[in-house]
Design a protein around this motif. Structure first.
Motif, PDB file in Angstrom:
ATOM      1  N   ASN A  24      15.605  21.089  47.141  1.00 30.17           N
ATOM      2  CA  ASN A  24      16.649  20.719  46.194  1.00 30.17           C
ATOM      3  C   ASN A  24      17.631  19.718  46.799  1.00 30.17           C
ATOM      4  O   ASN A  24      18.244  18.947  46.069  1.00 30.17           O
ATOM      5  CB  ASN A  24      17.376  21.982  45.727  1.00 30.17           C
ATOM      6  N   GLY A  25      17.782  19.766  48.101  1.00 32.20           N
ATOM      7  CA  GLY A  25      18.714  18.865  48.765  1.00 32.20           C
ATOM      8  C   GLY A  25      20.172  19.214  48.535  1.00 32.20           C
ATOM      9  O   GLY A  25      21.050  18.390  48.738  1.00 32.20           O
ATOM     10  N   CYS A  26      20.438  20.440  48.100  1.00 27.90           N
ATOM     11  CA  CYS A  26      21.828  20.823  47.848  1.00 27.90           C
ATOM     12  C   CYS A  26      22.552  21.069  49.163  1.00 27.90           C
ATOM     13  O   CYS A  26      21.932  21.294  50.201  1.00 27.90           O
ATOM     14  CB  CYS A  26      21.895  22.070  46.962  1.00 27.90           C
ATOM     15  N   GLU A  27      23.855  21.002  49.084  1.00 25.60           N
ATOM     16  CA  GLU A  27      24.690  21.285  50.247  1.00 25.60           C
ATOM     17  C   GLU A  27      24.831  22.801  50.360  1.00 25.60           C
ATOM     18  O   GLU A  27      25.586  23.431  49.620  1.00 25.60           O
ATOM     19  CB  GLU A  27      26.049  20.614  50.065  1.00 25.60           C
ATOM     20  N   ALA A  28      24.081  23.386  51.292  1.00 23.93           N
ATOM     21  CA  ALA A  28      24.045  24.846  51.408  1.00 23.93           C
ATOM     22  C   ALA A  28      25.420  25.440  51.715  1.00 23.93           C
ATOM     23  O   ALA A  28      25.687  26.588  51.368  1.00 23.93           O
ATOM     24  CB  ALA A  28      23.039  25.261  52.470  1.00 23.93           C
ATOM     25  N   GLY A  29      26.292  24.677  52.318  1.00 23.25           N
ATOM     26  CA  GLY A  29      27.636  25.151  52.610  1.00 23.25           C
ATOM     27  C   GLY A  29      28.458  25.455  51.368  1.00 23.25           C
ATOM     28  O   GLY A  29      29.508  26.080  51.444  1.00 23.25           O
ATOM     29  N   ARG A  30      27.979  25.021  50.215  1.00 30.83           N
ATOM     30  CA  ARG A  30      28.659  25.311  48.950  1.00 30.83           C
ATOM     31  C   ARG A  30      28.095  26.556  48.268  1.00 30.83           C
ATOM     32  O   ARG A  30      28.473  26.883  47.155  1.00 30.83           O
ATOM     33  CB  ARG A  30      28.565  24.108  48.017  1.00 30.83           C
ATOM     34  N   LEU A  31      27.190  27.260  48.955  1.00 29.79           N
ATOM     35  CA  LEU A  31      26.605  28.496  48.432  1.00 29.79           C
ATOM     36  C   LEU A  31      27.180  29.698  49.164  1.00 29.79           C
ATOM     37  O   LEU A  31      27.339  29.680  50.384  1.00 29.79           O
ATOM     38  CB  LEU A  31      25.093  28.505  48.626  1.00 29.79           C
ATOM     39  N   LEU A  32      27.459  30.737  48.400  1.00 31.26           N
ATOM     40  CA  LEU A  32      27.891  32.005  48.965  1.00 31.26           C
ATOM     41  C   LEU A  32      26.942  33.065  48.422  1.00 31.26           C
ATOM     42  O   LEU A  32      26.844  33.256  47.207  1.00 31.26           O
ATOM     43  CB  LEU A  32      29.328  32.323  48.543  1.00 31.26           C
ATOM     44  N   PHE A  33      26.206  33.711  49.320  1.00 30.15           N
ATOM     45  CA  PHE A  33      25.318  34.801  48.917  1.00 30.15           C
ATOM     46  C   PHE A  33      26.087  36.106  49.065  1.00 30.15           C
ATOM     47  O   PHE A  33      26.684  36.365  50.103  1.00 30.15           O
ATOM     48  CB  PHE A  33      24.054  34.833  49.783  1.00 30.15           C
ATOM     49  N   GLU A  34      26.049  36.912  48.009  1.00 30.89           N
ATOM     50  CA  GLU A  34      26.761  38.187  48.019  1.00 30.89           C
ATOM     51  C   GLU A  34      25.781  39.346  47.956  1.00 30.89           C
ATOM     52  O   GLU A  34      24.800  39.293  47.228  1.00 30.89           O
ATOM     53  CB  GLU A  34      27.693  38.290  46.804  1.00 30.89           C
ATOM     54  N   ILE A  35      26.101  40.362  48.728  1.00 26.81           N
ATOM     55  CA  ILE A  35      25.342  41.613  48.682  1.00 26.81           C
ATOM     56  C   ILE A  35      26.343  42.742  48.537  1.00 26.81           C
ATOM     57  O   ILE A  35      27.494  42.621  48.958  1.00 26.81           O
ATOM     58  CB  ILE A  35      24.495  41.826  49.949  1.00 26.81           C
ATOM     59  N   THR A  36      25.925  43.824  47.913  1.00 30.18           N
ATOM     60  CA  THR A  36      26.838  44.957  47.771  1.00 30.18           C
ATOM     61  C   THR A  36      26.672  45.911  48.940  1.00 30.18           C
ATOM     62  O   THR A  36      25.593  46.034  49.520  1.00 30.18           O
ATOM     63  CB  THR A  36      26.600  45.725  46.460  1.00 30.18           C
ATOM     64  N   GLY A  61      17.439  38.953  56.893  1.00 25.94           N
ATOM     65  CA  GLY A  61      17.455  38.061  55.736  1.00 25.94           C
ATOM     66  C   GLY A  61      18.746  37.271  55.653  1.00 25.94           C
ATOM     67  O   GLY A  61      18.743  36.056  55.415  1.00 25.94           O
ATOM     68  N   LEU A  62      19.878  37.949  55.853  1.00 24.36           N
ATOM     69  CA  LEU A  62      21.169  37.270  55.820  1.00 24.36           C
ATOM     70  C   LEU A  62      21.258  36.193  56.895  1.00 24.36           C
ATOM     71  O   LEU A  62      21.761  35.095  56.649  1.00 24.36           O
ATOM     72  CB  LEU A  62      22.307  38.278  56.013  1.00 24.36           C
ATOM     73  N   ASP A  63      20.776  36.504  58.078  1.00 29.03           N
ATOM     74  CA  ASP A  63      20.834  35.545  59.183  1.00 29.03           C
ATOM     75  C   ASP A  63      20.018  34.287  58.867  1.00 29.03           C
ATOM     76  O   ASP A  63      20.465  33.166  59.135  1.00 29.03           O
ATOM     77  CB  ASP A  63      20.351  36.195  60.472  1.00 29.03           C
ATOM     78  N   ARG A  64      18.842  34.474  58.288  1.00 38.24           N
ATOM     79  CA  ARG A  64      18.010  33.308  57.938  1.00 38.24           C
ATOM     80  C   ARG A  64      18.712  32.428  56.912  1.00 38.24           C
ATOM     81  O   ARG A  64      18.687  31.197  57.019  1.00 38.24           O
ATOM     82  CB  ARG A  64      16.652  33.768  57.397  1.00 38.24           C
ATOM     83  N   LEU A  65      19.346  33.036  55.929  1.00 36.97           N
ATOM     84  CA  LEU A  65      20.066  32.269  54.919  1.00 36.97           C
ATOM     85  C   LEU A  65      21.302  31.598  55.519  1.00 36.97           C
ATOM     86  O   LEU A  65      21.609  30.452  55.215  1.00 36.97           O
ATOM     87  CB  LEU A  65      20.468  33.171  53.751  1.00 36.97           C
ATOM     88  N   ARG A  66      21.992  32.305  56.379  1.00 38.43           N
ATOM     89  CA  ARG A  66      23.224  31.776  56.979  1.00 38.43           C
ATOM     90  C   ARG A  66      22.950  30.555  57.846  1.00 38.43           C
ATOM     91  O   ARG A  66      23.790  29.662  57.946  1.00 38.43           O
ATOM     92  CB  ARG A  66      23.904  32.875  57.790  1.00 38.43           C
ATOM     93  N   ARG A  67      21.789  30.521  58.477  1.00 42.35           N
ATOM     94  CA  ARG A  67      21.452  29.366  59.328  1.00 42.35           C
ATOM     95  C   ARG A  67      21.341  28.061  58.547  1.00 42.35           C
ATOM     96  O   ARG A  67      21.350  26.991  59.125  1.00 42.35           O
ATOM     97  CB  ARG A  67      20.168  29.636  60.117  1.00 42.35           C
ATOM     98  N   THR A  68      21.261  28.133  57.221  1.00 45.72           N
ATOM     99  CA  THR A  68      21.219  26.926  56.399  1.00 45.72           C
ATOM    100  C   THR A  68      22.610  26.320  56.226  1.00 45.72           C
ATOM    101  O   THR A  68      22.738  25.197  55.757  1.00 45.72           O
ATOM    102  CB  THR A  68      20.665  27.226  54.990  1.00 45.72           C
ATOM    103  N   GLY A  69      23.641  27.086  56.573  1.00 44.48           N
ATOM    104  CA  GLY A  69      25.015  26.666  56.337  1.00 44.48           C
ATOM    105  C   GLY A  69      25.662  27.416  55.193  1.00 44.48           C
ATOM    106  O   GLY A  69      26.855  27.278  54.938  1.00 44.48           O
ATOM    107  N   ALA A  70      24.867  28.216  54.472  1.00 44.76           N
ATOM    108  CA  ALA A  70      25.410  29.033  53.384  1.00 44.76           C
ATOM    109  C   ALA A  70      26.277  30.146  53.976  1.00 44.76           C
ATOM    110  O   ALA A  70      26.098  30.543  55.122  1.00 44.76           O
ATOM    111  CB  ALA A  70      24.277  29.636  52.559  1.00 44.76           C
ATOM    112  N   CYS A  71      27.201  30.635  53.187  1.00 52.04           N
ATOM    113  CA  CYS A  71      28.068  31.726  53.612  1.00 52.04           C
ATOM    114  C   CYS A  71      27.555  33.049  53.055  1.00 52.04           C
ATOM    115  O   CYS A  71      26.864  33.075  52.042  1.00 52.04           O
ATOM    116  CB  CYS A  71      29.495  31.483  53.122  1.00 52.04           C
ATOM    117  N   MET A  72      27.931  34.129  53.729  1.00 51.93           N
ATOM    118  CA  MET A  72      27.500  35.467  53.339  1.00 51.93           C
ATOM    119  C   MET A  72      28.715  36.347  53.102  1.00 51.93           C
ATOM    120  O   MET A  72      29.668  36.310  53.877  1.00 51.93           O
ATOM    121  CB  MET A  72      26.664  36.123  54.449  1.00 51.93           C
ATOM    122  N   ALA A  73      28.653  37.119  52.021  1.00 52.85           N
ATOM    123  CA  ALA A  73      29.758  38.019  51.699  1.00 52.85           C
ATOM    124  C   ALA A  73      29.234  39.415  51.406  1.00 52.85           C
ATOM    125  O   ALA A  73      28.172  39.582  50.810  1.00 52.85           O
ATOM    126  CB  ALA A  73      30.532  37.500  50.486  1.00 52.85           C
TER     127      ALA A  73
END
Length: 191
Positions: free
Chosen positions: A110-122, A136-148
């Motif tokens: 997609n070429g999106c800026e992963a830093g503009r994504l926040l993945f949330e888990i309960t 799983g969270l670590d793999r996603l976070r390495r893209t620059g996305a944030c985790m909450a």
């Protein structure tokens, strides 16, 4: 629900609605949270909780998550930077390497800026497999996305489990806000 979801056309039956995220100080918009919705032509509107539970039971969790994530990425592309998109993942999603891999592929293509994504888990979703969720969270976070971690305080996670997860944010449950009027509630939130 299960029978309807097994034959559901995810392209036309599931959608996202958006909840604004604003700065607490001045209410300036900083992003949106994507919330899943399913309207079945056979049984009508289904709650997000029932959608996710049914998807996990019938083996369509990955399909549902990826269909919703595709919509979230399209929404992100339409938002002006630096606004972000918040997307919810279940523990099932986090612990499924195939789902994580498909999300990573979509992010790359997609070429999106992963830093503009926040993945949330309960918090409650972590009870069964904190270590698997952490991978799983670590793999996603390495893209620059944030985790909450969302709804903290409603489940049974301890503070020590927070150290084991690659989190950028902890969102406390709204029940804590009702305690802002008393001193003990304010002390707890400050901590």
């Amino acid at each position: 629900f299960d029978a309807a979801l097994q034959v559901a056309d995810l392209t036309s039956e599931i959608s996202l609605v958006y909840q604004p995220i604003v700065e607490a100080d001045d209410l300036a918009p900083i992003g949106i949270e994507c919330l899943a919705r399913w309207t079945s032509p056979r049984i009508g509107e289904i709650s997000p909780e029932l959608l996710i539970a049914s998807a996990e039971r019938v083996g369509r969790s990955r399909d549902v998550t990826l269909a919703l994530f595709d919509r979230a990425l399209a929404t992100l592309a339409e938002l002006p930077a630096p606004m972000r998109v918040s997307f919810n993942l279940s523990a099932h999603n986090l612990c499924d390497p195939g789902t994580i891999e498909a999300i990573l592929e979509r992010l790359q293509s997609n070429g999106c800026e992963a830093g503009r994504l926040l993945f949330e888990i309960t918090e409650t979703s972590l009870i069964d497999d904190v270590d698997g969720a952490g991978i799983g969270l670590d793999r996603l976070r390495r893209t620059g996305a944030c985790m909450a971690l969302d709804d903290f305080g409603t489940g049974y996670s301890s503070l020590s489990s927070l150290h084991r997860l690659p989190l950028d944010m902890v969102k406390i449950d709204r029940s804590f806000a009702s305690r802002l009027d008393d001193a003990s509630g304010r002390r707890l939130l400050t901590a």
